[in-house]
Motif scaffolding. Structure first.
Motif, PDB file in Angstrom:
ATOM      1  N   THR A  60       0.938  -1.125   0.008  1.00 46.46           N
ATOM      2  CA  THR A  60      -0.139   0.025  -0.149  1.00 46.46           C
ATOM      3  C   THR A  60       0.951   1.361   0.138  1.00 46.46           C
ATOM      4  N   ASP A  61       1.749   1.225   0.688  1.00 48.75           N
ATOM      5  CA  ASP A  61       2.802   2.282   0.609  1.00 48.75           C
ATOM      6  C   ASP A  61       3.437   2.618  -0.661  1.00 48.75           C
ATOM      7  N   VAL A  62       3.848   1.469  -1.197  1.00 51.35           N
ATOM      8  CA  VAL A  62       4.589   1.713  -2.666  1.00 51.35           C
ATOM      9  C   VAL A  62       3.639   2.146  -3.508  1.00 51.35           C
ATOM     10  N   ILE A  63       2.246   1.774  -3.402  1.00 46.70           N
ATOM     11  CA  ILE A  63       1.238   2.299  -4.317  1.00 46.70           C
ATOM     12  C   ILE A  63       0.930   3.684  -4.071  1.00 46.70           C
ATOM     13  N   PHE A  64       0.745   4.219  -2.959  1.00 48.55           N
ATOM     14  CA  PHE A  64       0.408   5.492  -2.308  1.00 48.55           C
ATOM     15  C   PHE A  64       1.401   6.418  -2.531  1.00 48.55           C
ATOM     16  N   GLU A  65       2.643   6.158  -2.198  1.00 49.18           N
ATOM     17  CA  GLU A  65       3.968   6.737  -2.512  1.00 49.18           C
ATOM     18  C   GLU A  65       4.061   7.207  -4.018  1.00 49.18           C
ATOM     19  N   GLY A  66       3.952   6.016  -4.799  1.00 50.23           N
ATOM     20  CA  GLY A  66       4.097   6.288  -6.221  1.00 50.23           C
ATOM     21  C   GLY A  66       2.950   7.233  -6.702  1.00 50.23           C
ATOM     22  N   VAL A  67       1.736   7.200  -6.278  1.00 49.86           N
ATOM     23  CA  VAL A  67       0.597   8.139  -6.700  1.00 49.86           C
ATOM     24  C   VAL A  67       1.047   9.600  -6.321  1.00 49.86           C
ATOM     25  N   LEU A  68       1.614   9.869  -5.031  1.00 44.72           N
ATOM     26  CA  LEU A  68       1.816  11.024  -4.361  1.00 44.72           C
ATOM     27  C   LEU A  68       3.234  11.777  -5.179  1.00 44.72           C
ATOM     28  N   SER A  69       4.030  10.715  -5.619  1.00 42.83           N
ATOM     29  CA  SER A  69       5.281  11.341  -6.368  1.00 42.83           C
ATOM     30  C   SER A  69       4.834  11.959  -7.733  1.00 42.83           C
ATOM     31  N   LEU A  70       3.916  11.344  -8.358  1.00 49.34           N
ATOM     32  CA  LEU A  70       3.466  11.828  -9.774  1.00 49.34           C
ATOM     33  C   LEU A  70       2.858  13.289  -9.485  1.00 49.34           C
ATOM     34  N   GLN A  71       2.336  13.606  -8.486  1.00 47.26           N
ATOM     35  CA  GLN A  71       1.995  15.200  -8.282  1.00 47.26           C
ATOM     36  C   GLN A  71       3.023  16.166  -7.710  1.00 47.26           C
ATOM     37  N   LEU A  72       4.376  15.375  -7.800  1.00 47.95           N
ATOM     38  CA  LEU A  72       5.425  16.492  -7.604  1.00 47.95           C
ATOM     39  C   LEU A  72       6.339  16.623  -8.736  1.00 47.95           C
ATOM     40  N   PRO A  73       7.090  17.722  -8.864  1.00 48.13           N
ATOM     41  CA  PRO A  73       7.749  17.986  -9.962  1.00 48.13           C
ATOM     42  C   PRO A  73       8.987  16.886 -10.128  1.00 48.13           C
ATOM     43  N   ALA A  74       9.528  16.477 -11.168  1.00 48.00           N
ATOM     44  CA  ALA A  74      10.452  15.488 -11.285  1.00 48.00           C
ATOM     45  C   ALA A  74      11.918  16.528 -11.144  1.00 48.00           C
ATOM     46  N   LEU A  97       4.095  14.370   3.806  1.00 47.69           N
ATOM     47  CA  LEU A  97       5.163  13.861   2.789  1.00 47.69           C
ATOM     48  C   LEU A  97       6.449  13.482   3.650  1.00 47.69           C
ATOM     49  N   SER A  98       6.457  14.136   4.825  1.00 42.86           N
ATOM     50  CA  SER A  98       7.743  13.809   5.857  1.00 42.86           C
ATOM     51  C   SER A  98       7.645  12.308   6.414  1.00 42.86           C
ATOM     52  N   GLY A  99       6.542  11.725   6.370  1.00 42.31           N
ATOM     53  CA  GLY A  99       6.280  10.472   6.902  1.00 42.31           C
ATOM     54  C   GLY A  99       6.347   9.256   5.788  1.00 42.31           C
ATOM     55  N   MET A 100       6.928   9.568   4.583  1.00 46.64           N
ATOM     56  CA  MET A 100       6.942   8.516   3.373  1.00 46.64           C
ATOM     57  C   MET A 100       8.481   8.779   2.707  1.00 46.64           C
ATOM     58  N   ARG A 101       8.859   7.784   2.005  1.00 47.97           N
ATOM     59  CA  ARG A 101       9.874   7.800   1.265  1.00 47.97           C
ATOM     60  C   ARG A 101       9.691   7.950  -0.088  1.00 47.97           C
ATOM     61  N   ILE A 102       9.545   8.949  -0.840  1.00 51.70           N
ATOM     62  CA  ILE A 102       9.193   8.999  -2.180  1.00 51.70           C
ATOM     63  C   ILE A 102      10.549   9.761  -3.032  1.00 51.70           C
ATOM     64  N   GLY A 107       6.547   7.632  -9.949  1.00 51.34           N
ATOM     65  CA  GLY A 107       5.296   7.193 -10.089  1.00 51.34           C
ATOM     66  C   GLY A 107       5.511   5.699  -9.302  1.00 51.34           C
ATOM     67  N   ILE A 108       4.756   4.796  -9.632  1.00 56.65           N
ATOM     68  CA  ILE A 108       4.585   3.608  -8.944  1.00 56.65           C
ATOM     69  C   ILE A 108       5.866   2.566  -9.179  1.00 56.65           C
ATOM     70  N   ASP A 109       6.601   2.011  -8.321  1.00 59.56           N
ATOM     71  CA  ASP A 109       7.511   0.900  -8.610  1.00 59.56           C
ATOM     72  C   ASP A 109       6.808  -0.489  -8.450  1.00 59.56           C
ATOM     73  N   PHE A 110       6.519  -0.838 -10.015  1.00 59.20           N
ATOM     74  CA  PHE A 110       5.565  -2.096 -10.091  1.00 59.20           C
ATOM     75  C   PHE A 110       6.597  -3.089  -9.704  1.00 59.20           C
ATOM     76  N   GLY A 111       7.916  -3.152  -9.946  1.00 60.10           N
ATOM     77  CA  GLY A 111       8.880  -4.031  -9.747  1.00 60.10           C
ATOM     78  C   GLY A 111       8.799  -4.405  -8.353  1.00 60.10           C
ATOM     79  N   ALA A 112       8.905  -3.373  -7.182  1.00 60.08           N
ATOM     80  CA  ALA A 112       9.052  -3.611  -5.865  1.00 60.08           C
ATOM     81  C   ALA A 112       7.470  -4.162  -5.448  1.00 60.08           C
ATOM     82  N   LEU A 113       6.511  -3.553  -6.211  1.00 66.00           N
ATOM     83  CA  LEU A 113       5.111  -4.050  -5.777  1.00 66.00           C
ATOM     84  C   LEU A 113       4.909  -5.564  -6.240  1.00 66.00           C
ATOM     85  N   GLY A 114       5.393  -5.996  -7.186  1.00 73.19           N
ATOM     86  CA  GLY A 114       5.448  -7.433  -7.532  1.00 73.19           C
ATOM     87  C   GLY A 114       5.971  -8.448  -6.675  1.00 73.19           C
TER      88      GLY A 114
END
Length: 637
Positions: A60-74, A97-102, A107-114
């Motif tokens: 869940t953290d991987v998915i949520f962090e990936g979604v939030l990372s897309l809302q931030l500029p690269a 944001l301070s409670g996450m690692r993004i 975006g979502i790291d599907f390799g880690a999610l798998g």
């Protein structure tokens, strides 16, 4: 039987759930090594299962962090994204944001999610395999325990004195041996695995909750004392109801067994409606007690669900606030919510099992009551035996009573010499059958002693004593088997020739050859393929085959027709030669040739002598004989 004690139900004992449950679990003690493996397998299964929600939280953290990372500029770092959020006055988003690692823009790291999902799949698969192995071993342990319990009950039944069965309906005793043990088996199988898994799950989930958030764990722990109080209050009320349910079941079984045994008499005397009414009343009582027991115990589960829902709401609210403040990740909150469900679910399952456990313990107490009943006097460690059997029986100042306040036989002395035929006559309740039951040592004496060839029968083993005695009762008993097998019951290992010889001596061959399969015809005690007289002839043939040194005949020819009785009497005369015989008879014509006739009244021998001597004496025997003779004359007129 003279002086037979009255029938009655045993007094109900107060239920003690704790000691009875502890004793019930003690049945598993011989398999404690296997139970250790059961616990270990359960612990591993639960541990793997408990890890699942925590690992899923990482997904869940991987998915949520990936979604939030897309809302931030690269191209910026996480620290820069937090600083920009605070600079724009969005402190809540910055805390999140301070409670996450993004990585902004990744975006979502599907390799880690798998990889995480594969780990979860492996955990749950391994947990299921360990759970299956645990269930298999536990089922083996429970069945062994029930096997030992049945063996203990079977052995106990053979050690109980006859007076135990005199004072209880057979159906009630059978209910303890069958229904109650079956209920114990089902209760153990349903509850042990569930209770063990539930307790281990509670411990494992509690450890995980404490590691994730002690504050939320404290909120969840509030449910434990509340659940225990609710369960204890309801169980205290429902346990006596389960006792009443199984006691009523035993009473109903006794009533049904009695009605079925006497079905013909019920029909003859037109008591079908009365029997039906008694059955309906007892059945209604059983329905009420069962309903109250199940309903009262069933309240536990809804109450536990209510407590669990309250806990769930509290955790969701507090967890949401901590995620917003950055103190916890969304995955941890998700995992904790799952853990809260897993934490309250075992408590709910334990509450659901409460009615099954209470029912099983109630049945166990009834079985334990039977196992705790007073047994026959133990056999002597150095038993005596008759070296040279001749068949002399002596009663020396014998006293006996079924109840201390109702004396039956007092200071009775008599001698039956080897080869004598001793006939016992007297009115109903005089103690005739009791006298021969004392010889068989079905009851222990209150005073005096009985000797067989000079040896006190109390110093002999019951098996040794009874192996020397053949007994034919007025009430026949046959088992499900062939005619030959029923006759062969009198002597284990008897040859076919010996069985046929006994059948010929008792005139069984006269009707056996007319049956479709001859001596291989299957019969039982309940079917009507044989008449009452034919069944009695079978029991007489059984006694012929046993070839005992002491013979007891209790109205053994009462169901035989007059012509057959004459033939059987001649065969009996041959059978009684060179052995002592005790013959109980109401028809005095059958014992005219007895060596000694004992006339009993109220447990005392009031007259003894030969037939001619007693008739000439003009006492109690003469009056009995004249009454029967006069009755025969009146019948002819």
């Amino acid at each position: 039987m003279g002086g037979r004690p009255g029938m009655g139900m045993p007094a109900e004992k107060a239920l003690q759930f704790g000691p009875s449950a502890k004793r019930l679990l003690g049945l598993l003690r011989p398999d404690r090594v296997v139970m250790t493996f059961v616990i270990l397998l359960g612990a591993v299964s639960v541990a793997l299962s408990v890890l699942g929600p925590w690992v899923l939280g990482r997904a869940t953290d991987v998915i949520f962090e990936g979604v939030l990372s897309l809302q931030l500029p690269a191209g910026i770092t996480q620290a820069q994204a937090i600083a920009q959020a605070r600079a724009s006055g969005n402190d809540t988003f910055a805390d999140l944001l301070s409670g996450m690692r993004i990585v902004p823009g990744q975006g979502i790291d599907f390799g880690a999610l798998g990889r995480i999902l594969l780990i979860v799949l492996g955990l749950y698969l391994a947990s299921s395999l360990f759970a299956w192995a645990q269930a298999h071993l536990l089922n083996t342990v429970v069945n062994r325990a029930v096997l030992r319990l049945r063996q203990s009950v079977e052995a106990k039944v053979h050690r109980l004195p006859l007076k135990y069965f005199d004072g209880r309906p057979r159906g009630e005793v059978l209910s303890r041996v069958t229904n109650d043990i079956d209920n114990i088996s089902q209760s153990l199988q349903q509850t042990l695995s569930q209770v063990l898994t539930s307790l281990l799950t509670v411990v494992g989930v509690l450890i995980m909750m404490l590691s994730i958030s002690p504050l939320l764990a404290l909120v969840a722990l509030v449910a434990i004392p509340l659940s225990l109080v609710i369960t204890a209050l309801i169980a205290k009320r429902s346990q006596p109801m389960f006792v009443r349910q199984w006691r009523t079941t035993g009473e109903l079984n006794g009533q049904v067994e009695e009605a079925f045994t006497g079905h013909a008499l019920v029909q003859v005397f037109g008591r079908r409606q009365q029997v039906q009414a008694e059955f309906d009343a007892k059945n209604a009582e059983l329905t009420r007690s069962s309903f109250l027991a199940q309903f009262t115990s069933g309240i536990i589960m809804p109450a536990m669900l209510f407590v669990g829902n309250l806990t769930y709401v509290a955790i969701a609210v507090v967890g949401g606030l901590r995620v917003a403040s950055g103190s916890m990740s969304l995955g941890d909150v998700q995992a904790f919510i799952q853990y809260s469900r897993q934490f309250t679910q075992p408590l709910t399952q334990l509450a659901t099992m409460a009615n099954v456990m209470q029912s099983g313990v109630a049945s166990a107490e009834r079985v334990f009551e039977l196992l705790d009943e007073q047994e026959q006097i133990p056999e002597s460690q150095q038993p005596a035996t008759v070296a040279d059997p001749k068949g002399e029986v002596r009663f020396e100042d014998v006293s006996f009573s079924y109840r201390p306040d109702q004396p039956l036989i007092e200071h009775l002395s008599l001698t039956a010499r080897p080869g004598q035929t001793v006939a016992i006559v007297g009115p109903t309740g005089a103690g005739k059958t009791t006298l021969v039951n004392l010889i068989m040592r079905y009851y222990e004496l209150d005073g005096g002693r009985i000797t067989l060839d000079g040896v006190d029968i109390a110093s002999m083993t019951r098996h040794d004593l009874r192996s020397r005695i053949g007994m034919v009762l007025q009430d026949t008993w046959l088992f499900d088997g062939t005619i030959a097998e029923n006759i062969g019951y009198g002597r284990p290992g008897a040859t076919d020739e010996q069985i046929r010889a006994a059948a010929t001596a008792a005139f069984v061959d006269r009707f056996a050859h007319a049956l479709p399969d001859g001596f291989e015809t299957r019969i039982n005690d309940d079917e009507g393929s044989l008449s009452a007289g034919e069944r009695q002839l079978l029991t007489i043939a059984r006694a012929f085959l046993a070839d005992p040194s002491l013979l007891i005949l209790d109205e053994a020819t009462s169901s035989v027709d007059t012509r057959t009785e004459v033939q059987v009497q001649r065969a009996m005369a041959a059978l009684r030669s060179d052995r002592t015989s005790f013959v109980i008879a109401h028809r005095l014509s059958t014992i005219r040739d007895a060596d000694v006739i004992l006339v009993m009244e109220h447990g005392r021998i009031v007259e003894q002598g030969s037939h001619e001597e007693l008739v000439e004496l003009g006492g109690a025997y003469a009056r009995l004989y004249q009454a029967q003779f006069a009755g025969a004359v009146l019948d002819e007129v």
